[in-house]
Design an enzyme around this catalytic site. Structure first.
Site, PDB file in Angstrom:
ATOM      1  N   ASP A   1       0.799  -1.231   0.000  1.00  0.00           N
ATOM      2  CA  ASP A   1       0.000   0.000   0.000  1.00  0.00           C
ATOM      3  C   ASP A   1       0.831   1.281   0.000  1.00  0.00           C
ATOM      4  O   ASP A   1       0.365   2.325  -0.449  1.00  0.00           O
ATOM      5  CB  ASP A   1      -0.946   0.010   1.217  1.00  0.00           C
ATOM      6  CG  ASP A   1      -0.210  -0.139   2.535  1.00  0.00           C
ATOM      7  OD1 ASP A   1       1.008  -0.384   2.529  1.00  0.00           O
ATOM      8  OD2 ASP A   1      -0.863  -0.023   3.600  1.00  0.00           O
ATOM      9  N   HIS A   2       2.062   1.228   0.481  1.00  0.00           N
ATOM     10  CA  HIS A   2       2.887   2.441   0.542  1.00  0.00           C
ATOM     11  C   HIS A   2       3.695   2.631  -0.739  1.00  0.00           C
ATOM     12  O   HIS A   2       3.766   3.724  -1.280  1.00  0.00           O
ATOM     13  CB  HIS A   2       3.876   2.358   1.711  1.00  0.00           C
ATOM     14  CG  HIS A   2       3.285   2.564   3.059  1.00  0.00           C
ATOM     15  ND1 HIS A   2       2.370   1.714   3.622  1.00  0.00           N
ATOM     16  CD2 HIS A   2       3.501   3.529   3.992  1.00  0.00           C
ATOM     17  CE1 HIS A   2       2.036   2.162   4.821  1.00  0.00           C
ATOM     18  NE2 HIS A   2       2.720   3.254   5.070  1.00  0.00           N
TER      19      HIS A   2
ATOM     20  N   ASP B   1       3.811  -0.459  11.529  1.00  0.00           N
ATOM     21  CA  ASP B   1       3.337   0.840  11.070  1.00  0.00           C
ATOM     22  C   ASP B   1       2.708   1.532  12.274  1.00  0.00           C
ATOM     23  O   ASP B   1       1.941   0.904  13.018  1.00  0.00           O
ATOM     24  CB  ASP B   1       2.300   0.698   9.943  1.00  0.00           C
ATOM     25  CG  ASP B   1       2.064   2.034   9.275  1.00  0.00           C
ATOM     26  OD1 ASP B   1       2.582   2.255   8.164  1.00  0.00           O
ATOM     27  OD2 ASP B   1       1.376   2.886   9.884  1.00  0.00           O
TER      28      ASP B   1
ATOM     29  N   ARG C   1      -0.657  13.472   9.500  1.00  0.00           N
ATOM     30  CA  ARG C   1       0.656  14.103   9.722  1.00  0.00           C
ATOM     31  C   ARG C   1       0.870  15.258   8.757  1.00  0.00           C
ATOM     32  O   ARG C   1       0.655  15.097   7.559  1.00  0.00           O
ATOM     33  CB  ARG C   1       1.783  13.081   9.527  1.00  0.00           C
ATOM     34  CG  ARG C   1       1.760  12.035  10.594  1.00  0.00           C
ATOM     35  CD  ARG C   1       2.960  11.120  10.584  1.00  0.00           C
ATOM     36  NE  ARG C   1       2.874  10.326  11.803  1.00  0.00           N
ATOM     37  CZ  ARG C   1       3.169   9.019  11.888  1.00  0.00           C
ATOM     38  NH1 ARG C   1       3.625   8.381  10.834  1.00  0.00           N
ATOM     39  NH2 ARG C   1       3.035   8.402  13.030  1.00  0.00           N
TER      40      ARG C   1
ATOM     41  N   ARG D   1       9.127   3.488  11.295  1.00  0.00           N
ATOM     42  CA  ARG D   1      10.194   2.988  10.400  1.00  0.00           C
ATOM     43  C   ARG D   1      11.491   2.745  11.161  1.00  0.00           C
ATOM     44  O   ARG D   1      12.095   3.670  11.706  1.00  0.00           O
ATOM     45  CB  ARG D   1      10.376   3.938   9.207  1.00  0.00           C
ATOM     46  CG  ARG D   1      10.913   5.305   9.533  1.00  0.00           C
ATOM     47  CD  ARG D   1      10.837   6.235   8.331  1.00  0.00           C
ATOM     48  NE  ARG D   1       9.445   6.590   8.048  1.00  0.00           N
ATOM     49  CZ  ARG D   1       9.036   7.756   7.581  1.00  0.00           C
ATOM     50  NH1 ARG D   1       9.904   8.706   7.293  1.00  0.00           N
ATOM     51  NH2 ARG D   1       7.759   8.003   7.375  1.00  0.00           N
TER      52      ARG D   1
HETATM   53  C1  MIC Z   1       3.911   6.933   7.988  1.00  0.00           C
HETATM   54  O1  MIC Z   1       2.743   7.271   7.993  1.00  0.00           O
HETATM   55  O2  MIC Z   1       4.840   7.699   8.323  1.00  0.00           O
HETATM   56  C2  MIC Z   1       4.270   5.533   7.523  1.00  0.00           C
HETATM   57  C3  MIC Z   1       4.929   5.679   6.215  1.00  0.00           C
HETATM   58  O3  MIC Z   1       3.091   4.792   7.359  1.00  0.00           O
HETATM   59  C4  MIC Z   1       5.167   4.895   8.588  1.00  0.00           C
HETATM   60  C5  MIC Z   1       5.715   3.586   8.189  1.00  0.00           C
HETATM   61  C6  MIC Z   1       6.882   3.686   7.289  1.00  0.00           C
HETATM   62  O4  MIC Z   1       7.684   4.620   7.402  1.00  0.00           O
HETATM   63  O5  MIC Z   1       7.009   2.804   6.443  1.00  0.00           O
HETATM   64  C7  MIC Z   1       4.494   4.719   9.955  1.00  0.00           C
HETATM   65  O6  MIC Z   1       3.577   5.435  10.269  1.00  0.00           O
HETATM   66  O7  MIC Z   1       4.935   3.888  10.753  1.00  0.00           O
HETATM   67 FE1  SF4 Z   2      -0.171   5.197   4.854  1.00  0.00          FE
HETATM   68 FE2  SF4 Z   2       1.131   6.024   7.047  1.00  0.00          FE
HETATM   69 FE3  SF4 Z   2      -0.285   7.740   5.560  1.00  0.00          FE
HETATM   70 FE4  SF4 Z   2      -1.544   5.932   6.975  1.00  0.00          FE
HETATM   71  S1  SF4 Z   2      -0.285   7.599   7.782  1.00  0.00           S
HETATM   72  S2  SF4 Z   2      -1.987   6.485   4.871  1.00  0.00           S
HETATM   73  S3  SF4 Z   2      -0.176   4.184   6.835  1.00  0.00           S
HETATM   74  S4  SF4 Z   2       1.532   6.637   4.945  1.00  0.00           S
END
Ligand code: MIC
Ligand code: SF4
Length: 644
Positions: A66-67, A121, A381, A537
């Site tokens: 998904d990423h 995650d 975020r 991560r």
């Molecule tokens: C995120 O929202 O920052 C991610 C990408 O989902 C990360 C996981 C990752 O860095 O692969 C997370 O939230 O843990």
């Molecule tokens: Fe994907 Fe992380 Fe964004 Fe959720 S917060 S949609 S898991 S990248």
């Protein structure tokens, strides 16, 4: 006698395998379910493989693609092929690219009240929406859980959030968690689990609850959980999974470490302003800022009901001429239902750009804003640069508020739109799991296919007797893992290759970091409060490890990042006195002598500043188990040592 146990302690209690449930003490819990995704999962899978376990030992383990769904080269498709074949070999469900975002799909198809879920995650916490204890962790911890090992954590304090009243029209679940972020801040949840209670709970559907538990990750909380009640049954029934339902709630007189009251009927549409999810204000107070783009999706707000409401708002209208609107329904289930009932046509007709059901723009994969652009998003975020545009400004809002901005071209309180479109949970969701490849009944001899992107698993060396090095970087408070190791379309495909991804450590903070770290042969990092907040991560520990970082001295750490540092043999230390942080400068040479003996002797270490001719005290706060791991140079070395 009537019990007084809260819900968190009930679920943890039935999964406890080691330790005593006293706040701050290390406990170990049994993990029923795991999830990994394609950005953290390749490393976790390599780690799992290295353990030599023939098949996962959980009730359910799922791997999601998904990423890393953008395919601008061989890396991501190769990694997907690796993950799919590895899943087949070891008994893991594989959710194929296109099936949706891990947390949305897991909630729909796998989440079970009362069970534990460990996910590679940070937003694994979404599962708290159906009454799971669902925790985000580094890939290595998840790999251990896949192998049947317990998960170690410091027993969190339990915070009750007592919900009363009912949300008014145009006020959404997102506004509840934004309000909590305003109250608690991005570090307020560290060492805590949030348990929702009170009469307001019953007014929220499971997808709404999941929005709230999802973004509980931004509080720094270990996780968040809702009771499992009739609303939970209604959701599971609509998913064709009523048999998974079990009622769960706190005892009537349950006690908590802290309580926060939120009256849902008093909330108004809120917004988190750049560049932190806790910079929360009322939309009406922030005013009509000009908006360049709007993004509706991500694991926080991409449910069927969210998308239906947006479609209802946009129906028959056109997206403002200077706004670009993208929508990414969270799962194939959501997207198919929108397609079948015509709502997708309404969205497209209004001018929405339909993206695939994946993380996408949330993690800087596509749809980056214009220079200095203002982007209104339903994500969780809004860290600086995360969108892929260094100087963009990201505002986090509910889907309703995002739709309002898309129509007006400015940040808008959605109450200005007039009549509120009532949308309720469907009687039944469209269930079709054809994009989840189930594991074979028996461990198979499937060949695991590896592309050239996958580099061997990196290992650390034992912690040296004396940790000495230069302060390579001194940073302030709330440094995120996106600062330490950015994601985005260019860097994410390197997740399976630590030497390559290490070239990007602290890239946006100080482009000279990697060169200096190499010249110095490693060193130390000095951080402020809540160092390493945000994602799970483990690359944010692995890549600095590869560059020779031996210790991080900070005012405090975020939970997952601290655990990742320990797992890869980097010493996480905290300043005892704030003033000592001020006194140390980038470039100072620090030394900690006889680390092994001192760490075992007590909590305090003396750090000598050779440049300044001074010294200060730092706390390690490591449990006995963690001490062994750090000294061995990380969990993999430690496990190997034990096996020998
Ligand atoms: C995120 O929202 O920052 C991610 C990408 O989902 C990360 C996981 C990752 O860095 O692969 C997370 O939230 O843990
Ligand atoms: Fe994907 Fe992380 Fe964004 Fe959720 S917060 S949609 S898991 S990248």
């Amino acid at each position: 006698m009537m019990g007084t146990t809260n819900l968190v302690r009930k679920i943890l209690g039935t999964h406890l395998v080691e330790g005593e449930m006293a706040a701050g003490k290390e406990i170990a819990i049994r993990i029923d379910q795991t999830l990994i995704q394609d950005a953290t999962g390749t490393m976790a899978s390599l780690q799992f493989e290295a353990m030599g376990v023939p098949r996962v030992r959980t009730e359910v383990s799922v791997c999601y693609a998904d990423h890393n769904t953008l395919q601008t080269g061989f890396e991501n498709p190769d990694d997907h092929r690796f993950l799919q074949t590895l899943s087949a070999k070891y008994g893991i469900h594989f959710s194929r690219p296109g099936n949706g975002i891990c947390h949305q799909v897991h909630l729909e198809r796998f989440g079970v009240p009362g069970r534990t879920l460990l996910g590679a995650d940070s937003h694994t916490t979404t599962g708290g929406g159906v009454g799971m204890i669902a925790i985000g962790a580094g890939g290595l911890d998840v790999a251990v859980a896949m192998g049947g090992g317990p998960f170690y954590l410091a027993m969190p304090k339990v915070v009750q959030v007592n919900l009363t009243g009912r949300l008014r029209p145009w006020v959404a679940a997102k506004d509840v968690i934004l309000e909590l972020l305003r109250i608690m801040t991005v570090k307020g949840g560290v060492g805590r689990i949030i348990e929702y209670a009170g009469p307001g709970v019953a007014t929220l559907s499971v997808p709404e609850r999941a929005t709230i538990t999802n973004m509980g990750a931004e509080l720094g909380a270990t996780t968040s959980v809702f009771p499992s009640d009739e609303r939970t049954r209604e959701f599971l029934k609509a998913q064709g999974r009523e048999k998974d339902w079990v009622g769960l709630k706190a005892d009537p007189g349950a006690t908590y470490d802290e309580t926060i009251e939120i009256d849902l009927s008093e909330l108004e549409p809120l917004v988190a302003q750049p560049h932190m999810p806790d910079r929360v204000a009322k939309i009406k107070d922030v005013g009509p800022i000009k908006v360049d783009q709007v993004m509706i999706g991500s694991c926080t707000n991409s449910s069927y009901v969210d998308m239906m409401r947006v479609a209802a708002v946009l129906r028959g209208k056109t997206v403002h001429p200077t706004v670009s609107l993208a929508i990414a329904p969270g799962s194939k289930q959501v997207l198919t239902m929108l397609a079948q009932n015509g709502a997708l046509a309404d969205l497209i007709a209004a001018g929405a750009r339909v993206l695939e059901s994946a993380c996408g723009p949330c993690v800087g994969v596509g749809f980056s804003p214009n220079s200095g652009g203002v982007s209104v998003r339903t994500n969780n975020r809004n860290f600086e640069g995360r969108s892929g545009t260094a100087d963009a400004k990201i505002y986090l809002v509910s889907p309703e508020s995002a739709a309002a901005a898309a129509l007006t071209g400015v940040l808008t309180d959605p109450r200005e739109l007039g009549d509120y479109p009532e949308v309720s949970l469907p009687q039944s969701f469209l269930v079709n799991d054809n994009m989840v490849v189930p594991p074979t009944a028996e461990s198979s001899d499937v060949a695991v296919l590896r592309g050239p992107n996958i580099a061997p698993l990196p290992l650390n060396t034992e912690l040296p007797g004396t940790v000495e090095g230069t302060v390579l970087l001194k940073v302030g408070d709330n440094i995120t893992t996106d600062h330490i190791l950015p994601a985005g379309a260019k860097i994410l495909p390197l997740r399976s290759n630590i030497p390559k991804i290490s070239e990007h450590v602290f890239e946006a903070v100080d482009p000279t970091f990697v060169r200096r770290a190499k010249e110095e042969g490693g060193g130390l990092i000095v951080g402020g409060i809540n160092y390493g907040q945000g994602s799970s991560r483990e690359h944010a520990a692995l890549a600095p490890m590869h560059l020779g970082v031996k210790a991080v001295v900070a005012k405090s750490f975020a939970r997952i990042h601290r655990a990742n540092l320990v797992n890869f043999g980097i010493l996480p230390l905290t300043f005892v006195k704030e003033a000592d942080y001020d006194a140390v400068a980038q470039g100072d040479r620090l030394t900690i002598e006889e680390v092994g003996a001192r760490v075992r002797a007590g909590d305090l270490l003396t750090v000598k500043n050779l440049t300044k001719g001074t010294s200060f005290e730092a706390r390690h706060g490591l449990s006995g188990r963690e001490i062994d791991i750090v000294l061995a140079g990380g969990l993999l070395n430690y496990t190997r040592k034990q096996a020998n």
